[in-house]
Structure formats: C-alpha cells, structure tokens
Write an enzyme that holds these catalytic residues in place. Structure first.
Site, PDB file in Angstrom:
ATOM      1  CG  HIS A   1     104.250 -10.359  31.430  1.00  0.00           C
ATOM      2  ND1 HIS A   1     103.556  -9.234  31.709  1.00  0.00           N
ATOM      3  CD2 HIS A   1     105.682  -9.729  31.477  1.00  0.00           C
ATOM      4  CE1 HIS A   1     104.219  -8.538  32.389  1.00  0.00           C
ATOM      5  NE2 HIS A   1     105.696  -8.806  32.288  1.00  0.00           N
TER       6      HIS A   1
ATOM      7  CG  ASP B   1     108.766  -9.413  33.581  1.00  0.00           C
ATOM      8  OD1 ASP B   1     108.389  -8.178  33.293  1.00  0.00           O
ATOM      9  OD2 ASP B   1     107.742 -10.105  34.210  1.00  0.00           O
TER      10      ASP B   1
ATOM     11  CE1 TYR C   1     118.611 -27.486  43.430  1.00  0.00           C
ATOM     12  CE2 TYR C   1     118.671 -28.095  45.944  1.00  0.00           C
ATOM     13  CZ  TYR C   1     119.238 -28.049  44.468  1.00  0.00           C
ATOM     14  OH  TYR C   1     120.492 -28.635  44.273  1.00  0.00           O
TER      15      TYR C   1
END
Length: 148
Positions: A23, A67, A119
């Site tokens: 998670h 999530d 990035y």
C-alpha cells in the site's frame, strides 16, 4: 505463462513485482522516450518493448487497486511550456477511460506533474516499466491501494 483470469500481457516478472508492492508503493509506466534505465537506478526495471502504455495500464489495474487514501493516485507528465499548444495528448483520454473502468473517481483520480517533478517521483517508484509506446506524454505513475 498461463493462468486463468490474468491478462497475458502481465509477464511473470511483472506479476511478481505487483505482488511485492505494498500500500502506497508506486509504479511508473514510461513511454518509449522516457529515460527508464537511468531513472530506475534504485528501482526494478521491467522491459515491455512492443507494448503500449494503455494496454499495460488496463492489465495492471485489473489486479492492482488504486490508493483510496490519496486524492489523486495517478500522475501524468504535464505538457512542457515549450510544447503547449503544439503537442496533443489524446492518449490521456484513453488513460482516464481505463481508470474509470476500475476506480469510481475516474478522471478525478488523475493529477499532472511538471516534467522534472515527474522524473523525481518516478525515481522513487518501486518499479519502472519501459514500453515501446510512441505517443508523447504517455508516462503514468500509479500508487497502489489496499487489496480487500
């Protein structure tokens, strides 16, 4: 690999990684221009050459919950100011439709990160998947939720 109910595009290596993730962990699916190898210095790098980001995103979301404890568990790389108005991103509509198949939030689960911020976040990912996707700005970060 032959298993019932598992999309064939999910290689044994990728399935193992998805199972290992917990998670809050993130995975990055990078397009063909994404600097996957250099960004994955502290992550697992999986090659998925010949595959596109939408088909991988769809397959992953069949087995991987987003999530629910964060407002926007999906991050896309925003168009840079120099490409604004010049580069179209129709693939984003595909991503949002795929997300909507698996998460009630649909497009509301998506946020956009400036290129270098993307990035930086990708470098923190558990895994980076390098694809052969030719669409521009087709990079996706997804955050794993709880399997119930």
């Amino acid at each position: 690999m032959m298993l019932k109910g598992i999309p064939k595009i999910l290689s044994p290596e990728l399935l193992k990684v998805l199972c290992e993730m917990g998670h809050g962990d993130t995975i990055c699916i990078g397009d063909g221009n994404f600097p996957a190898a250099s960004t994955a210095k502290d992550a697992i790098l999986i090659r998925a050459d010949g595959h596109g980001v939408p088909e991988l995103l769809d397959a992953i979301l069949q087995v991987f919950p987003l999530d629910k404890h964060v407002a926007r568990p999906v991050k896309l790389m925003a168009v840079t100011p120099s490409d604004e108005g010049k580069v179209k991103t129709p693939i984003w509509d595909d991503f949002k439709a795929i997300i909507g198949k698996y998460d009630d939030r649909g497009a509301d689960a998506v946020d956009y990160l400036e290129r270098f911020h993307f990035y930086d976040e990708a470098a923190k990912a558990y895994c980076i998947i390098a694809t052969g996707e030719s669409a521009l700005y087709a990079n996706v970060l997804i955050q794993k939720g709880v399997v119930v």
